[in-house]
Design an enzyme around this catalytic site. Structure first.
Site, mmCIF file in Angstrom:
data_model
loop_
_atom_site.group_PDB
_atom_site.id
_atom_site.type_symbol
_atom_site.label_atom_id
_atom_site.label_comp_id
_atom_site.label_asym_id
_atom_site.label_seq_id
_atom_site.Cartn_x
_atom_site.Cartn_y
_atom_site.Cartn_z
ATOM 1 N N GLU A 51 -39.573 -25.722 22.461
ATOM 2 C CA GLU A 51 -40.098 -25.059 21.868
ATOM 3 C C GLU A 51 -39.548 -24.119 20.501
ATOM 4 O O GLU A 51 -39.627 -23.772 18.710
ATOM 5 C CB GLU A 51 -40.226 -23.055 22.361
ATOM 6 C CG GLU A 51 -41.555 -24.209 23.723
ATOM 7 C CD GLU A 51 -40.588 -24.069 24.005
ATOM 8 O OE1 GLU A 51 -39.528 -24.909 24.700
ATOM 9 O OE2 GLU A 51 -41.009 -23.745 26.137
ATOM 10 N N CYS A 68 -39.441 -19.777 28.304
ATOM 11 C CA CYS A 68 -38.626 -18.970 29.262
ATOM 12 C C CYS A 68 -38.581 -17.835 28.639
ATOM 13 O O CYS A 68 -39.425 -18.135 27.474
ATOM 14 C CB CYS A 68 -37.536 -19.925 29.066
ATOM 15 S SG CYS A 68 -36.047 -20.154 27.398
#
Length: 154
Positions: A59, A87
């Site tokens: 990401e 996360c």
């Protein structure tokens, strides 16, 4: 099939292909695709080991690339497709980048930040809250991760 579902499946399949690049490098197989207006901006995958950078999650890598490509640290009206639920670190980057929508595959049962029972990611403590869709091609995304860890931990 609903139009958005079809798009989500298409882009997630590309994120899965991207995750397999991590496997070649011995990295945890997570891939990400970022789109704007139904066009791919960029793709990336996990590389913390190979880049010796603990922040080099799929990401983060795709957000960094997209920001450089569009020439702005904000990436509004974009959708991030990622094979594993982001996360806390990645979710923070998603907020700061102003990504409009996050679509993920496998649920992260250890941290499950985006879809947590207490709704942490959707609390109005943040100045931006992306739309979150979880579980797209979850079985396929989960299998890639489970197989990776099964081979790593006999």
């Amino acid at each position: 099939m609903h139009e958005f579902v079809a798009k989500d499946l298409h882009w997630m399949q590309l994120a899965i292909k991207e995750s397999k690049k991590s496997l070649i490098k011995g990295e945890v197989p997570v891939g990400a695709i970022l789109t704007i207006n139904d066009s791919i901006v960029c793709a990336s995958h996990n590389q913390p080991i190979s880049l010796v950078d603990p922040t080099s999650h799929a990401e983060i890598n795709v957000i960094r690339k997209a920001a450089q490509i569009i020439g702005n640290y904000r990436i509004p009206n974009s959708t991030l497709y990622v094979t594993l639920e982001p996360c806390t670190m990645c979710y923070g980057a998603i907020i700061h980048a102003r990504i409009k929508k996050v679509v993920f595959g496998a649920f992260d049962n250890k941290t499950n930040f985006c879809m947590s029972e207490d709704g942490s990611s959707q609390k109005r403590i943040h100045n931006h809250s992306p739309n979150i869709v979880g579980g797209v091609l979850a079985d396929e995304c989960s299998k890639i991760l489970k197989d990776f860890f099964k081979n790593k931990r006999p």
